[in-house]
Design an enzyme around this catalytic site. Structure first.
Site, PDB file in Angstrom:
ATOM      1  N   ASN A   1       0.870  -1.183   0.000  1.00  0.00           N
ATOM      2  CA  ASN A   1       0.000   0.000   0.000  1.00  0.00           C
ATOM      3  C   ASN A   1       0.903   1.229   0.000  1.00  0.00           C
ATOM      4  OD1 ASN A   1      -1.838   2.026   0.503  1.00  0.00           O
ATOM      5  ND2 ASN A   1      -2.180   1.450   2.647  1.00  0.00           N
TER       6      ASN A   1
ATOM      7  N   LYS B   1       0.071   4.277  -0.237  1.00  0.00           N
ATOM      8  CA  LYS B   1      -0.587   5.453   0.367  1.00  0.00           C
ATOM      9  C   LYS B   1      -0.393   6.673  -0.542  1.00  0.00           C
ATOM     10  CE  LYS B   1       0.361   3.433   4.834  1.00  0.00           C
ATOM     11  NZ  LYS B   1       0.256   3.564   6.255  1.00  0.00           N
TER      12      LYS B   1
ATOM     13  N   HIS C   1      -9.328   1.032   4.921  1.00  0.00           N
ATOM     14  CA  HIS C   1      -8.047   1.180   5.621  1.00  0.00           C
ATOM     15  C   HIS C   1      -8.248   2.084   6.842  1.00  0.00           C
ATOM     16  CE1 HIS C   1      -3.919   2.392   6.442  1.00  0.00           C
ATOM     17  NE2 HIS C   1      -3.559   1.287   5.813  1.00  0.00           N
TER      18      HIS C   1
ATOM     19  N   GLU D   1      -6.650   4.457   7.973  1.00  0.00           N
ATOM     20  CA  GLU D   1      -6.467   5.904   7.714  1.00  0.00           C
ATOM     21  C   GLU D   1      -7.726   6.491   7.089  1.00  0.00           C
ATOM     22  OE1 GLU D   1      -2.775   5.499   5.591  1.00  0.00           O
ATOM     23  OE2 GLU D   1      -1.812   4.890   7.461  1.00  0.00           O
TER      24      GLU D   1
ATOM     25  N   GLU E   1      -5.237  -5.141  10.655  1.00  0.00           N
ATOM     26  CA  GLU E   1      -4.232  -4.094  10.830  1.00  0.00           C
ATOM     27  C   GLU E   1      -4.505  -3.353  12.140  1.00  0.00           C
ATOM     28  OE1 GLU E   1      -2.316  -3.008   6.866  1.00  0.00           O
ATOM     29  OE2 GLU E   1      -3.957  -1.616   7.187  1.00  0.00           O
TER      30      GLU E   1
ATOM     31  N   GLY F   1       2.502   2.155  10.716  1.00  0.00           N
ATOM     32  CA  GLY F   1       3.420   3.281  10.547  1.00  0.00           C
ATOM     33  C   GLY F   1       4.112   3.694  11.830  1.00  0.00           C
TER      34      GLY F   1
ATOM     35  N   SER G   1       3.565  -2.297  10.282  1.00  0.00           N
ATOM     36  CA  SER G   1       5.026  -2.299  10.400  1.00  0.00           C
ATOM     37  C   SER G   1       5.665  -3.642  10.029  1.00  0.00           C
ATOM     38  CB  SER G   1       5.451  -1.862  11.808  1.00  0.00           C
ATOM     39  OG  SER G   1       4.993  -0.541  12.069  1.00  0.00           O
TER      40      SER G   1
ATOM     41  N   GLY H   1       2.871  -1.234   4.295  1.00  0.00           N
ATOM     42  CA  GLY H   1       2.872   0.186   3.970  1.00  0.00           C
ATOM     43  C   GLY H   1       4.284   0.665   3.690  1.00  0.00           C
TER      44      GLY H   1
HETATM   45  C1  PEP Z   1      -0.607   0.006   5.956  1.00  0.00           C
HETATM   46  O1  PEP Z   1      -0.645   1.128   5.522  1.00  0.00           O
HETATM   47  O2  PEP Z   1      -1.510  -0.775   5.625  1.00  0.00           O
HETATM   48  C2  PEP Z   1       0.483  -0.380   6.857  1.00  0.00           C
HETATM   49  C3  PEP Z   1       0.415  -1.527   7.445  1.00  0.00           C
HETATM   50  O3  PEP Z   1       1.512   0.513   7.011  1.00  0.00           O
HETATM   51  P1  PEP Z   1       2.963   0.210   7.667  1.00  0.00           P
HETATM   52  O4  PEP Z   1       3.453  -1.075   7.057  1.00  0.00           O
HETATM   53  O5  PEP Z   1       3.799   1.392   7.285  1.00  0.00           O
HETATM   54  O6  PEP Z   1       2.754   0.088   9.134  1.00  0.00           O
END
Ligand code: PEP
Length: 257
Positions: free
Chosen positions: A10, A12, A96, A98, A168, A174, A214, A235
């Site tokens: 992803n 973003k 998601h 966000e 998630e 993040g 992460s 991400g």
């Molecule tokens: C995501 O945006 O779905 C995500 C898991 O981000 P990150 O891997 O940066 O934590």
């Protein structure tokens, strides 16, 4: 055959068209074995078609990061399932955290988007996950149950093969804080249990549940080797070709165990 893992990146709101082409060009070069895992990248809308063209004959698939449930009309700023499909997407990410956090997404709107995706024959990764506050209050599993049931409301059994769920935990996205593999496996088992209650055992066993939060090359193998973890939604680490392909390799290694 077991569940084929999915490794999805992803991006973003990152990468111009040029940067997207550079990234996907580098991923493509690092001979990704998509026979064993499905690989998906989700660029920003502006780069989707360019990335799709650059991927050409490879089996790496493209996803949108969101869609709106209407097909067309006076909805300034929105993009429909049909538009994503025509631009080359096979997949779309829905709900998601966000989107839930900053753009008012709810289980009801997640459900509408999901059904619009299925109607247009787009596959969907539906994201669910609890906040830190909800986890600390002991409510994580209730939140997962509600989000899974809410998002899937009105989805028939026949639609399930087109859906993957991404667990998630919001506190891990993040932040550099990853759920332990025990925490991830336990949450995935809970989600699968909810799917079983809604649709039956066979359907629940067939569905892929990805972990996101992460995921990095150094923790991917441990997470992906757990029996209920069927892939990763990545991400930050998906923005570096080397890290993303290392996570794909970790997925393949985990399968071999
Ligand atoms: C995501 O945006 O779905 C995500 C898991 O981000 P990150 O891997 O940066 O934590």
């Amino acid at each position: 055959m077991g569940r084929k893992p999915i490794i999805a990146g992803n991006w973003k709101m990152n990468n111009t068209i040029e940067e997207s082409l550079e990234l996907v060009g580098a991923v493509k070069k690092q001979s990704v074995d998509t026979y064993k895992v499905e690989v998906i990248v989700a660029p920003p809308f502006t780069a989707i078609r360019h990335v799709f063209d650059e991927l050409g004959e490879t089996s790496i698939q493209v996803a949108g990061q969101n869609l709106f449930w209407e097909d067309s009309g006076a909805f300034t700023g929105e993009v429909s399932a049909r538009m994503l499909k025509q631009a080359g997407c096979k997949w779309v990410i829905i709900g998601h955290s966000e989107r839930r956090q900053y753009f008012g997404e709810t289980d009801v709107t997640v459900g509408k988007r999901l059904k619009a995706a299925l109607m247009a024959e787009l596959k969907a990764i539906m994201c669910v996950g609890e906040t830190l506050e909800e986890r600390e209050a002991g409510r994580a599993f209730d939140v997962l149950d509600t989000q899974v049931a809410g998002g899937l409301k009105g989805v028939e059994k026949s639609g399930l093969s087109k859906i993957a769920i991404a667990y998630e935990p919001v506190w891990a996205i993040g932040t550099g804080k990853t759920a332990t593999s025990d925490q991830a496996d336990e949450a995935h088992a809970r989600i699968r249990g909810k799917l079983e209650a809604l649709y039956g055992k066979e359907e629940a066993q067939a569905m892929r549940i990805l972990y996101g939060g992460s995921v990095k090359p150094d923790n991917a193998k441990e997470l992906l080797s757990r029996s209920n973890v069927d892939g990763a939604l990545v991400g930050g680490a998906s923005l570096k070709a080397g890290a993303f392909t290392a996570i794909i390799s970790a997925g393949i290694d985990a399968l071999a165990q």
